[in-house]
Enzyme design. Sequence first.
Site, PDB file in Angstrom:
ATOM      1  CE1 TYR A 140     -54.972  -3.117  12.689  1.00  0.00           C
ATOM      2  CE2 TYR A 140     -55.295  -3.661  15.002  1.00  0.00           C
ATOM      3  CZ  TYR A 140     -54.448  -3.440  13.920  1.00  0.00           C
ATOM      4  OH  TYR A 140     -53.092  -3.555  14.067  1.00  0.00           O
ATOM      5  CB  ILE A 141     -63.599  -1.501  14.417  1.00  0.00           C
ATOM      6  CG1 ILE A 141     -63.213  -0.559  15.560  1.00  0.00           C
ATOM      7  CG2 ILE A 141     -63.279  -2.936  14.781  1.00  0.00           C
ATOM      8  CD1 ILE A 141     -63.881  -0.866  16.883  1.00  0.00           C
TER       9      ILE A 141
END
Length: 706
Positions: A140-141
């Site tokens: 997600y990053i």
Amino acid sequence: MFDSLDMFGDVAKNAAPVFAHDTKGLTGSGPMRDLYDFNFRQYSAYVICSRAIPALEDGLKPVQRRIMHSLWEKDDGRYTKVANIVGHAMQYHPHGDASIGDAIVVLANKLWGEGKGYLIDGQGNYGSLYTGMPHAATRYIECRLTDLARKEVFNKKTTTFVPNYDGRKEEPVYLPAKIPLLLMMGADGIAVGLSTAILPHNFIELLEAEIAIIQKKPFELYPDFQLGGIMDVSEYQDGLGKVKVRAKIEKADKNRLVITELPWGETTDSIAESIEDAIKKKKVPVRKLHDLTSDSVCIELELQAGESQEKAIVALYAFTTCEKSIASRPIVLDDGRPRLMSVSDILRKNVERLMYLTKREQEIRLQELDDLFHARTLDRIFIEERIYKRIEKEKTLEGVVKTVMEGFKPFRTELRRDVTPEDVERLLKIPIRRISQFDIDKNREEIAGIQKEEAEVNDNLVHLRAFVVKYLKGLVKEYAKKYPRCTKVNGGAFKEVDVKAITASELTIRWDRENHYIGSGIKGGDELFKCSSLDELVLVWKDGRFKKVQPEDKIFVDKDLLAVMRYDQEKDRDRREFTCVYEEGGYGFSYIKRFRFGGLIRNKDYRLAPEKPKSKILFFQEGCPETIYVKYKPAKGQRINQQYFLPKEQVKRTNADGKLEDQDVVIVRGANSKGKQLTTKPIARISSAKGSWWDDKEPPSKGVLD
């Protein structure tokens, strides 16, 4: 795993004895012992050199170096999923993906926090250094290299590569970092038999210190923590000691304080937890706590009514993690060997490497310019003198090459070196369009530009120190506003907090004589004195027992308790004295002694009177009375019924040197000493003052102490 254990020096050689106990089966020599020794050394050497300890050369651990190399290989200026970088880094670092992902987050949080670090620019939830909130999953990053990393950490031309663990790829031995990454970011790690703790420093101050080293000027370096706070560096000792860091506590309204910066290693949650624990123990005068932290730290503290803000701040530093001590132990790998080094020594090594890398870059650039000058001169002669026309009649490659090389012979004086077959091959690949559009004036301008740059590079090499100083000053100018100091250095050492003084009346000790309890949690009973929870108490019983205890809410003491007093380690050991008269069980003789309690072990029973049946304390008082009055029990034929004694009476005695000197009759000794015999008669009453029981009509009789 390793070619030789000798490269690790004494660290590897001294590691094996950790398992060498004087136990049968583990001592001596033999194949099993040799196997244990070899495997332990291999393992310890691997953990030290390939996992936990950073390298002095580029300031990175192996996993960090491999992450940075992976980012550089995939760098296109755009953000990339951290999970993709993790997968790419596993081609070089054959370990778990979670450890690589965590290492990326740590690198990304080195300075600003939340993914905005020196080397990695992150996007997404990178957690919070303020609250301790964890980062999101790596899928997600996103991340990418910062401009600082692109410009100052990588240079393929000055990098030495070696095969990776499976031989399919090549990875750098060290990154050619020109900035002092190790001291910029700090490091910590636990290896086999040693650990490292290097505190982070301010980037701009490090650059200025490097300039001072090159110019041979004095400099000072102190840590700088991205959480801010106030720091005492009086014991830093150039990185070989420790620092104390305090939270920044500001006064708000009359009864409010606000914590706006934290000590390094703490979070708002840990600070709040320690404050709440101190509130429960009534160590800090705080009524309520409100954690309002978002983009910046903000913990509001409501004080109790009428409490002083200054007193509350002192209590917070004394009893919570608002103040902490951080140790520094800079152990690094210098050329593959673990070494303990001071911060100044590390930075001097960084300057040496910076000088070396700068010189290599300039030498490489000089060679490139020389090759470029040669190529542009060949291009001009090849086209301007129409040498390419001479190859039209040649039918073989050898003939073409020979014709071109002979065509350059008349112009050898214009060249710096001989023409090679590789040069000819390059010339033959020049497109016709370029030949037809060749601009001789532009070519001459390019050659002039090359010669000018060559002169500059040669000047840089001649004046290398000045060139490096100019480079460092350029970095300072570019990044000074971007990287200001976060932690304020205190003007001197923190004023020591006298914890006992601020908690001197924290507890009220009471004695419930009816139920035989003492303590601070007793509601009834007699109030004895106030004390601190850090104090200790001495309890004395009538049978001659005494012991040291910690103040508690309730302590059962039985009905024979004689005295309760606050114990002061310093005073009771050296200055505070007591006087005691006890009756020894058995013969019933009475003894007097002056004593100091000295050093006592908590909860251990001691004796003022011998441990015999019917031994008991007849008189106990702090200090030494001038006179002790004694009334004897009536006995048949007894002519003396009362006497007085003078414990402080001076007599002439021979000292250890054989000289006469005045000494008290009863000398101050230890609590376990026997003392001097007071009387053989049973005592009915004893006191340091005449009571109604003293018969003034009887002629006064002075007792003699034996």
